[in-house]
Motif scaffolding. Structure first.
Motif, PDB file in Angstrom:
ATOM      1  N   GLN A 194       0.813  -1.219   0.000  1.00 61.98           N
ATOM      2  CA  GLN A 194       0.000   0.000   0.000  1.00 61.98           C
ATOM      3  C   GLN A 194       0.850   1.275   0.000  1.00 61.98           C
ATOM      4  OE1 GLN A 194      -3.228  -0.380  -0.446  1.00 61.98           O
ATOM      5  NE2 GLN A 194      -2.837  -2.584  -0.376  1.00 61.98           N
ATOM      6  N   ALA A 195       2.176   1.106  -0.094  1.00 57.97           N
ATOM      7  CA  ALA A 195       3.025   2.288   0.023  1.00 57.97           C
ATOM      8  C   ALA A 195       4.152   2.355  -0.994  1.00 57.97           C
ATOM      9  CB  ALA A 195       3.624   2.362   1.426  1.00 57.97           C
ATOM     10  N   ALA A 196       4.363   1.324  -1.801  1.00 56.25           N
ATOM     11  CA  ALA A 196       5.502   1.353  -2.721  1.00 56.25           C
ATOM     12  C   ALA A 196       5.260   0.449  -3.915  1.00 56.25           C
ATOM     13  CB  ALA A 196       6.787   0.930  -1.999  1.00 56.25           C
ATOM     14  N   ALA A 197       5.885   0.820  -5.037  1.00 60.89           N
ATOM     15  CA  ALA A 197       5.798   0.011  -6.255  1.00 60.89           C
ATOM     16  C   ALA A 197       7.041   0.268  -7.102  1.00 60.89           C
ATOM     17  CB  ALA A 197       4.539   0.347  -7.050  1.00 60.89           C
ATOM     18  N   THR A 198       7.326  -0.662  -7.994  1.00 62.52           N
ATOM     19  CA  THR A 198       8.469  -0.539  -8.892  1.00 62.52           C
ATOM     20  C   THR A 198       8.080  -1.014 -10.278  1.00 62.52           C
ATOM     21  OG1 THR A 198      10.793  -1.155  -9.218  1.00 62.52           O
ATOM     22  CG2 THR A 198       9.335  -2.840  -8.333  1.00 62.52           C
TER      23      THR A 198
ATOM     24  N   HIS B 192      11.147   3.550  -9.164  1.00 60.63           N
ATOM     25  CA  HIS B 192      10.409   3.264  -7.947  1.00 60.63           C
ATOM     26  C   HIS B 192       9.569   4.469  -7.542  1.00 60.63           C
ATOM     27  CE1 HIS B 192      13.403  -0.029  -7.336  1.00 60.63           C
ATOM     28  NE2 HIS B 192      14.215   0.860  -7.874  1.00 60.63           N
ATOM     29  N   ILE B 193       8.484   4.190  -6.833  1.00 61.18           N
ATOM     30  CA  ILE B 193       7.687   5.245  -6.216  1.00 61.18           C
ATOM     31  C   ILE B 193       7.224   4.729  -4.865  1.00 61.18           C
ATOM     32  CG2 ILE B 193       5.504   4.502  -7.326  1.00 61.18           C
ATOM     33  CD1 ILE B 193       4.870   7.582  -7.510  1.00 61.18           C
ATOM     34  N   SER B 194       7.326   5.573  -3.842  1.00 58.03           N
ATOM     35  CA  SER B 194       6.982   5.100  -2.493  1.00 58.03           C
ATOM     36  C   SER B 194       6.471   6.251  -1.645  1.00 58.03           C
ATOM     37  CB  SER B 194       8.190   4.445  -1.819  1.00 58.03           C
ATOM     38  OG  SER B 194       9.167   5.410  -1.501  1.00 58.03           O
ATOM     39  N   LEU B 195       5.660   5.901  -0.679  1.00 59.00           N
ATOM     40  CA  LEU B 195       5.123   6.848   0.292  1.00 59.00           C
ATOM     41  C   LEU B 195       5.851   6.621   1.597  1.00 59.00           C
ATOM     42  CD1 LEU B 195       2.941   8.983   0.989  1.00 59.00           C
ATOM     43  CD2 LEU B 195       1.448   7.068   1.644  1.00 59.00           C
TER      44      LEU B 195
ATOM     45  N   GLN C 258       7.802   9.828  -2.944  1.00 57.78           N
ATOM     46  CA  GLN C 258       9.115   9.986  -3.554  1.00 57.78           C
ATOM     47  C   GLN C 258       9.193   9.043  -4.748  1.00 57.78           C
ATOM     48  OE1 GLN C 258      10.741  12.402  -1.799  1.00 57.78           O
ATOM     49  NE2 GLN C 258       9.026  12.247  -0.355  1.00 57.78           N
ATOM     50  N   ALA C 259       9.835   9.494  -5.816  1.00 63.23           N
ATOM     51  CA  ALA C 259      10.020   8.650  -6.999  1.00 63.23           C
ATOM     52  C   ALA C 259      11.448   8.831  -7.503  1.00 63.23           C
ATOM     53  CB  ALA C 259       9.009   9.005  -8.086  1.00 63.23           C
ATOM     54  N   TRP C 260      12.024   7.773  -8.061  1.00 67.10           N
ATOM     55  CA  TRP C 260      13.392   7.864  -8.544  1.00 67.10           C
ATOM     56  C   TRP C 260      13.669   6.716  -9.519  1.00 67.10           C
ATOM     57  CZ3 TRP C 260      11.816   5.971  -3.925  1.00 67.10           C
ATOM     58  CH2 TRP C 260      12.259   4.707  -3.543  1.00 67.10           C
ATOM     59  N   ALA C 261      14.727   6.907 -10.312  1.00 74.58           N
ATOM     60  CA  ALA C 261      15.184   5.861 -11.225  1.00 74.58           C
ATOM     61  C   ALA C 261      16.642   5.550 -10.927  1.00 74.58           C
ATOM     62  CB  ALA C 261      15.032   6.301 -12.681  1.00 74.58           C
ATOM     63  N   GLU C 262      16.936   4.275 -10.753  1.00 74.62           N
ATOM     64  CA  GLU C 262      18.288   3.802 -10.459  1.00 74.62           C
ATOM     65  C   GLU C 262      18.619   2.698 -11.464  1.00 74.62           C
ATOM     66  OE1 GLU C 262      20.888   2.393  -6.553  1.00 74.62           O
ATOM     67  OE2 GLU C 262      18.720   2.075  -6.588  1.00 74.62           O
TER      68      GLU C 262
ATOM     69  N   VAL D   1      15.221  12.126  -9.842  1.00 73.13           N
ATOM     70  CA  VAL D   1      14.496  12.027  -8.577  1.00 73.13           C
ATOM     71  C   VAL D   1      13.347  13.029  -8.613  1.00 73.13           C
ATOM     72  CG1 VAL D   1      14.626  12.224  -6.063  1.00 73.13           C
ATOM     73  CG2 VAL D   1      16.621  11.432  -7.343  1.00 73.13           C
ATOM     74  N   ALA D   2      12.205  12.636  -8.057  1.00 72.63           N
ATOM     75  CA  ALA D   2      11.078  13.541  -7.839  1.00 72.63           C
ATOM     76  C   ALA D   2      10.633  13.385  -6.396  1.00 72.63           C
ATOM     77  CB  ALA D   2       9.920  13.223  -8.784  1.00 72.63           C
ATOM     78  N   SER D   3      10.396  14.508  -5.725  1.00 71.99           N
ATOM     79  CA  SER D   3      10.004  14.471  -4.321  1.00 71.99           C
ATOM     80  C   SER D   3       8.787  15.356  -4.114  1.00 71.99           C
ATOM     81  CB  SER D   3      11.163  14.958  -3.428  1.00 71.99           C
ATOM     82  OG  SER D   3      10.808  14.892  -2.062  1.00 71.99           O
ATOM     83  N   PHE D   4       7.798  14.828  -3.401  1.00 73.01           N
ATOM     84  CA  PHE D   4       6.554  15.534  -3.143  1.00 73.01           C
ATOM     85  C   PHE D   4       6.376  15.696  -1.635  1.00 73.01           C
ATOM     86  CE2 PHE D   4       6.289  13.056  -7.002  1.00 73.01           C
ATOM     87  CZ  PHE D   4       5.729  13.927  -7.928  1.00 73.01           C
ATOM     88  N   ALA D   5       6.147  16.926  -1.201  1.00 77.66           N
ATOM     89  CA  ALA D   5       5.901  17.177   0.210  1.00 77.66           C
ATOM     90  C   ALA D   5       4.658  16.410   0.657  1.00 77.66           C
ATOM     91  CB  ALA D   5       5.716  18.676   0.456  1.00 77.66           C
TER      92      ALA D   5
END
Length: 273
Positions: free
Chosen positions: A173-177, A184-187, A215-219, A229-233
């Motif tokens: 319920q908080a992360a996926a790839t 990745h994207i995660s809460l 938060q989202a990022w590519a590695e 990287v993308a970051s959301f308050a």
């Protein structure tokens, strides 16, 4: 309509006269920004009627010619017609980094034009696909309450799951790839210095965890530098993050002339004719 993609094309075919060749490429989340992240977003904002202002700061020595002036920071600020939302492009002399990458776009919103502070901010480094940033801004521009979180966080993971991204086994319920485990994207915990109007974020002690944000990022290579990287308050509305996530994970190919070096071998390509 989606263009067919062919993985066996050479990564650097001879450029035709007039510039670099263009390709339809995928997946989008590894396609980079084509070196045009500012132009793509600024053009979209101009189409929405946002006003742009340029702020330049520099050093000017005595008897120095104007053309020799050293510009320390140049910022372009785009403001919506109702002044409730704005987007700032800036590469500073002391840039704000996320995951080791300097921020390119900072997007913010407030509940009232009379308030001097943003209710929330979202941050995007270079190589975030411009299409995803534009779709985030289109959703923001269309929102009647840009500073209010009315949707549930499930919207975000539902958006990427619809494109075959995989939910995290431990945190479904908080992360996926993505299926290749590169994006990745995660809460979860928000990085330091992310601007948020939530009092809980402002008052959290060093040993406490404040409100969770996306938060989202590519590695592309484990342990290697991140691609973007993308970051959301924590206060960014979930429906806006879902618009970004849906666009990021879209299977529709995107047009590119410049491909990220770190992901060239992972991209499917078809020449744009």
């Amino acid at each position: 309509m989606e263009a067919p993609l062919y993985p066996d094309l050479p990564p650097d075919p001879s450029a035709p006269r007039g510039g670099q060749p263009a390709f339809w490429v995928g997946p989008r989340h590894l396609a980079g920004d084509d070196g045009r992240l500012y132009d793509v977003v600024a053009d979209a904002l101009a189409g929405l009627g946002w006003t742009s202002l340029t702020i330049i700061r520099g050093r000017h020595e005595p008897d120095e010619e104007p053309e020799d002036r050293q510009v320390v920071r140049s910022t372009v600020l785009h403001i919506s017609p109702d002044a409730l939302r704005w987007a700032q492009w800036g590469l500073a002399d002391e840039p704000f980094h996320l995951g080791g990458l300097p921020i390119a776009w900072q997007i913010s919103a407030r509940a009232e034009a009379s308030s001097p502070l943003a209710q929330w901010s979202a941050y995007f480094t270079r190589d975030v696909p411009g299409e995803a940033v534009v779709d985030f801004l289109l959703a923001l521009d269309a929102s009647n309450q840009p500073a209010s979180a009315l949707a549930r966080p499930e919207l975000v993971l539902d958006a990427v799951a619809a494109r075959a991204w995989l939910r995290d086994i431990d945190q479904p319920q908080a992360a996926a790839t993505d299926p290749t485990f590169t994006s990745h994207i995660s809460l979860g915990e928000v990085p330091p210095l992310i601007q948020d109007g939530d009092p809980r974020a402002l008052s959290a002690e060093d040993d406490e965890t404040g409100p969770a944000g996306w938060q989202a990022w590519a590695e592309p290579v484990l342990g290697a530098p991140l691609l973007w990287v993308a970051s959301f308050a924590a206060s960014v509305p979930h429906d806006l993050v879902a618009a970004f996530a849906a666009s990021l994970s879209s299977t529709a190919p995107v047009l590119r002339r410049v491909l990220p070096e770190a992901t060239q071998e992972r991209l499917l390509r078809a020449p744009a004719i």
